[in-house]
Motif scaffolding. Structure first.
Motif, PDB file in Angstrom:
ATOM      1  N   GLU A   1      20.675  46.250  51.449  1.00 30.42           N
ATOM      2  CA  GLU A   1      20.719  45.492  50.349  1.00 30.42           C
ATOM      3  C   GLU A   1      22.419  45.116  50.655  1.00 30.42           C
ATOM      4  O   GLU A   1      22.769  45.133  51.542  1.00 30.42           O
ATOM      5  CB  GLU A   1      21.661  46.642  49.109  1.00 30.42           C
TER       6      GLU A   1
ATOM      7  N   PRO B   1      27.939  43.881  35.213  1.00 29.74           N
ATOM      8  CA  PRO B   1      28.206  45.036  35.009  1.00 29.74           C
ATOM      9  C   PRO B   1      28.743  46.125  34.905  1.00 29.74           C
ATOM     10  O   PRO B   1      29.317  46.797  34.695  1.00 29.74           O
ATOM     11  CB  PRO B   1      26.541  45.789  35.630  1.00 29.74           C
TER      12      PRO B   1
ATOM     13  N   ASP C   1      19.297  54.819  45.272  1.00 27.73           N
ATOM     14  CA  ASP C   1      20.634  53.366  45.635  1.00 27.73           C
ATOM     15  C   ASP C   1      21.895  53.856  46.644  1.00 27.73           C
ATOM     16  O   ASP C   1      22.234  55.538  46.548  1.00 27.73           O
ATOM     17  CB  ASP C   1      20.767  52.522  44.072  1.00 27.73           C
ATOM     18  N   ASP C   2      22.118  52.373  46.959  1.00 28.16           N
ATOM     19  CA  ASP C   2      23.734  52.991  47.808  1.00 28.16           C
ATOM     20  C   ASP C   2      23.804  53.850  48.875  1.00 28.16           C
ATOM     21  O   ASP C   2      24.734  54.416  48.596  1.00 28.16           O
ATOM     22  CB  ASP C   2      24.584  52.743  46.554  1.00 28.16           C
TER      23      ASP C   2
ATOM     24  N   GLU D   1      14.527  43.597  41.823  1.00 29.54           N
ATOM     25  CA  GLU D   1      15.238  44.542  41.462  1.00 29.54           C
ATOM     26  C   GLU D   1      15.774  43.682  40.120  1.00 29.54           C
ATOM     27  O   GLU D   1      16.908  42.381  39.895  1.00 29.54           O
ATOM     28  CB  GLU D   1      16.713  44.928  42.242  1.00 29.54           C
TER      29      GLU D   1
ATOM     30  N   LYS E   1      25.308  47.869  50.523  1.00 26.63           N
ATOM     31  CA  LYS E   1      26.182  47.099  52.018  1.00 26.63           C
ATOM     32  C   LYS E   1      26.983  46.903  52.137  1.00 26.63           C
ATOM     33  O   LYS E   1      27.045  46.452  52.823  1.00 26.63           O
ATOM     34  CB  LYS E   1      25.843  45.585  50.166  1.00 26.63           C
TER      35      LYS E   1
ATOM     36  N   GLN F   1      16.338  39.656  41.398  1.00 27.80           N
ATOM     37  CA  GLN F   1      16.380  39.336  42.085  1.00 27.80           C
ATOM     38  C   GLN F   1      16.102  40.048  43.261  1.00 27.80           C
ATOM     39  O   GLN F   1      15.449  41.405  43.092  1.00 27.80           O
ATOM     40  CB  GLN F   1      18.982  39.870  43.257  1.00 27.80           C
TER      41      GLN F   1
ATOM     42  N   ILE G   1      21.241  44.183  35.013  1.00 29.96           N
ATOM     43  CA  ILE G   1      21.720  43.792  33.267  1.00 29.96           C
ATOM     44  C   ILE G   1      23.103  42.844  33.608  1.00 29.96           C
ATOM     45  O   ILE G   1      24.208  42.379  34.212  1.00 29.96           O
ATOM     46  CB  ILE G   1      22.150  44.551  33.337  1.00 29.96           C
ATOM     47  N   ARG G   2      22.954  41.661  33.035  1.00 28.89           N
ATOM     48  CA  ARG G   2      23.862  41.000  32.070  1.00 28.89           C
ATOM     49  C   ARG G   2      23.664  40.841  31.020  1.00 28.89           C
ATOM     50  O   ARG G   2      23.981  41.109  29.913  1.00 28.89           O
ATOM     51  CB  ARG G   2      24.037  39.432  33.349  1.00 28.89           C
TER      52      ARG G   2
ATOM     53  N   GLU H   1      23.741  39.281  54.173  1.00 28.17           N
ATOM     54  CA  GLU H   1      24.405  37.960  53.926  1.00 28.17           C
ATOM     55  C   GLU H   1      24.121  36.575  54.408  1.00 28.17           C
ATOM     56  O   GLU H   1      24.617  35.422  54.442  1.00 28.17           O
ATOM     57  CB  GLU H   1      25.700  37.746  53.247  1.00 28.17           C
TER      58      GLU H   1
ATOM     59  N   ASN I   1      17.568  50.256  37.502  1.00 27.93           N
ATOM     60  CA  ASN I   1      18.862  50.779  38.467  1.00 27.93           C
ATOM     61  C   ASN I   1      19.182  52.086  36.360  1.00 27.93           C
ATOM     62  O   ASN I   1      19.105  51.650  35.976  1.00 27.93           O
ATOM     63  CB  ASN I   1      20.496  50.411  38.089  1.00 27.93           C
TER      64      ASN I   1
ATOM     65  N   PHE J   1      21.931  37.952  49.508  1.00 27.39           N
ATOM     66  CA  PHE J   1      22.643  36.324  49.346  1.00 27.39           C
ATOM     67  C   PHE J   1      21.406  35.551  50.357  1.00 27.39           C
ATOM     68  O   PHE J   1      21.139  34.308  49.458  1.00 27.39           O
ATOM     69  CB  PHE J   1      23.440  35.991  48.551  1.00 27.39           C
TER      70      PHE J   1
HETATM   71  P1  C2E Z   1      23.091  48.090  42.436  1.00 24.47           P
HETATM   72  O1  C2E Z   1      21.453  47.935  42.066  1.00 24.47           O
HETATM   73  O2  C2E Z   1      23.686  48.564  43.796  1.00 24.47           O
HETATM   74  O3  C2E Z   1      23.346  46.510  42.770  1.00 24.47           O
HETATM   75  C1  C2E Z   1      23.215  45.634  43.696  1.00 24.47           C
HETATM   76  C2  C2E Z   1      24.526  44.962  43.853  1.00 24.47           C
HETATM   77  O4  C2E Z   1      24.553  44.016  44.856  1.00 24.47           O
HETATM   78  C3  C2E Z   1      24.196  43.795  42.120  1.00 24.47           C
HETATM   79  O5  C2E Z   1      25.530  43.503  41.936  1.00 24.47           O
HETATM   80  C4  C2E Z   1      23.520  42.568  43.364  1.00 24.47           C
HETATM   81  O6  C2E Z   1      23.901  41.031  42.560  1.00 24.47           O
HETATM   82  C5  C2E Z   1      24.744  42.026  43.970  1.00 24.47           C
HETATM   83  N1  C2E Z   1      23.910  41.980  45.341  1.00 24.47           N
HETATM   84  C6  C2E Z   1      23.388  41.775  45.868  1.00 24.47           C
HETATM   85  N2  C2E Z   1      22.907  40.969  47.228  1.00 24.47           N
HETATM   86  C7  C2E Z   1      24.473  40.790  47.162  1.00 24.47           C
HETATM   87  C8  C2E Z   1      24.646  40.316  48.386  1.00 24.47           C
HETATM   88  O7  C2E Z   1      23.991  39.265  49.637  1.00 24.47           O
HETATM   89  N3  C2E Z   1      26.357  40.537  48.485  1.00 24.47           N
HETATM   90  C9  C2E Z   1      26.756  40.943  47.175  1.00 24.47           C
HETATM   91  N4  C2E Z   1      28.353  40.862  48.195  1.00 24.47           N
HETATM   92  N5  C2E Z   1      26.608  41.760  46.778  1.00 24.47           N
HETATM   93  C10 C2E Z   1      24.826  41.589  46.087  1.00 24.47           C
HETATM   94  P2  C2E Z   1      25.474  43.300  40.592  1.00 24.47           P
HETATM   95  O8  C2E Z   1      24.779  43.103  38.931  1.00 24.47           O
HETATM   96  O9  C2E Z   1      26.711  43.339  39.627  1.00 24.47           O
HETATM   97  O10 C2E Z   1      25.319  45.619  39.825  1.00 24.47           O
HETATM   98  C11 C2E Z   1      26.187  45.896  40.052  1.00 24.47           C
HETATM   99  C12 C2E Z   1      26.179  47.730  39.773  1.00 24.47           C
HETATM  100  O11 C2E Z   1      25.984  47.330  38.065  1.00 24.47           O
HETATM  101  C13 C2E Z   1      24.840  47.654  40.529  1.00 24.47           C
HETATM  102  O12 C2E Z   1      24.963  48.303  42.036  1.00 24.47           O
HETATM  103  C14 C2E Z   1      24.258  49.369  39.796  1.00 24.47           C
HETATM  104  O13 C2E Z   1      24.658  49.592  40.007  1.00 24.47           O
HETATM  105  C15 C2E Z   1      24.765  48.871  38.109  1.00 24.47           C
HETATM  106  N6  C2E Z   1      23.356  47.763  37.313  1.00 24.47           N
HETATM  107  C16 C2E Z   1      23.325  46.899  37.386  1.00 24.47           C
HETATM  108  N7  C2E Z   1      22.505  46.684  36.412  1.00 24.47           N
HETATM  109  C17 C2E Z   1      22.036  47.836  35.415  1.00 24.47           C
HETATM  110  C18 C2E Z   1      21.483  48.806  34.799  1.00 24.47           C
HETATM  111  O14 C2E Z   1      20.233  48.108  33.865  1.00 24.47           O
HETATM  112  N8  C2E Z   1      21.240  50.063  34.399  1.00 24.47           N
HETATM  113  C19 C2E Z   1      22.125  50.785  35.328  1.00 24.47           C
HETATM  114  N9  C2E Z   1      22.169  52.063  34.445  1.00 24.47           N
HETATM  115  N10 C2E Z   1      23.066  50.110  36.175  1.00 24.47           N
HETATM  116  C20 C2E Z   1      22.993  48.772  36.652  1.00 24.47           C
END
Ligand code: C2E
Ligand code: MG
Ligand code: MG
Ligand code: MG
Length: 266
Positions: free
Chosen positions: A224, A61, A167-168, A46, A191, A32, A49-50, A227, A105, A246
């Protein structure tokens, strides 16, 4: 591949299934883009993972990261994603498509490993990515913990030149004293604050305060989950450095992501 609905029942896969998925090369990073407000261009991406499941489609994830963390499998998966993401950014750089950074992450278990930094250094060496082009994202609760290995690892990462972000931010219970001596370079505002900042005064106030606090500590600030145009305008007015959401771009595969570079990236 279709996305699973958030209500999908495909949660908590077995550890054996996750290992098989890694062996079968079913995990892929999506990317992203991050928007640099001052320079008006993409700053980097950023990696998110999928799981490209052969029959169930693209799995997010939230459905498997916690199982991976509890079982320790996140160590293997984390190395895999880190290495893929560094390789991808190096490829974009070598082809003149992006000169940006890649943020990855990192879970609590990873950063607590005694060999974590050696591992990061060897991935950087193998991929050729400059350390300054890598940012590691830690959640607030993890980053501001007070354990020796964690603090040493964070300092070693910084001395390699690797960037660190929280993060967060705003959702954990961080002490400002810890934040002051924590060697991070950036805060990412969660977010939940961004989604309500144009309608709820408290979320607006919290967002504005995090930006001021971060800037006073010389940290750059990412919002983060941006929208809407209204959120973007307000964040730009408040001096937020980088926008992610987004509104700017959705996470997508490497090939789709790369189509953004030529038009906007200097
Ligand atoms: P995160 O690191 O806080 O990533 C941001 C999340 O917000 C991502 O969800 C992203 O798709 C989503 N997002 C981005 N823009 C928007 C928006 O405008 N609106 C909304 N509603 N959501 C948005 P995703 O990809 O489902 O990932 C969720 C969490 O999973 C991540 O939160 C992170 O904590 C974890 N994650 C993802 N990839 C990895 C990885 O490779 N390793 C680890 N340890 N954790 C991961
Ligand atoms: Mg993140
Ligand atoms: Mg986040
Ligand atoms: Mg998150």
């Amino acid at each position: 591949m279709s996305s699973l609905p958030a209500t999908s029942s495909f949660s908590n896969p077995s550890i054996e299934r996750l290992v098989a998925a890694l062996v079968a090369d079913e995990f892929v990073p999506f990317y992203q883009p991050l928007w640099d407000v001052r320079r008006q261009r993409w700053e980097g991406v950023e990696a998110l993972i999928r799981w490209q499941h052969p029959t169930k489609g693209l799995i997010l994830p939230d459905h498997f990261i916690s199982v991976a963390e509890q079982s320790g499998f996140i160590l293997r998966l984390g190395d895999f994603i880190l290495s893929k993401a560094c390789k991808q950014m190096m490829y974009w750089r070598e082809h003149g498509l992006s000169h940006g950074i890649v943020a990855v992450n990192i879970s609590a278990l990873q950063i607590h490993q005694a060999d974590f930094v050696d591992n990061v250094a060897s991935i950087l060496r193998d991929t050729g990515l400059p350390p300054q082009a890598l940012e590691l994202e830690l959640t607030e609760t993890v980053a501001l913990e007070d354990t020796t290995t964690l603090i040493e690892n964070m300092h070693h990462c910084r001395s390699l030149g690797v960037r660190l972000s929280i993060d967060d931010f705003g959702t954990g219970s961080s002490s400002l004293a810890r934040l002051q001596c924590c060697p991070v370079t950036r805060l990412k505002i969660d977010k939940t604050f961004i989604s309500h900042m144009t309608t709820e005064l408290t979320d607006h106030t919290i967002t504005e305060s995090i930006i001021t606090l971060g800037h006073n500590l010389n940290l750059s600030i990412v919002a983060e989950g941006v929208e809407t145009a209204a959120q973007q305008q307000l964040l730009e007015k408040l001096g937020c450095d980088v926008l992610q959401g987004f509104r700017l771009a959705r996470p997508s595969g490497a090939i789709t992501t790369a189509t953004l570079w030529p038009s906007h990236h200097a």
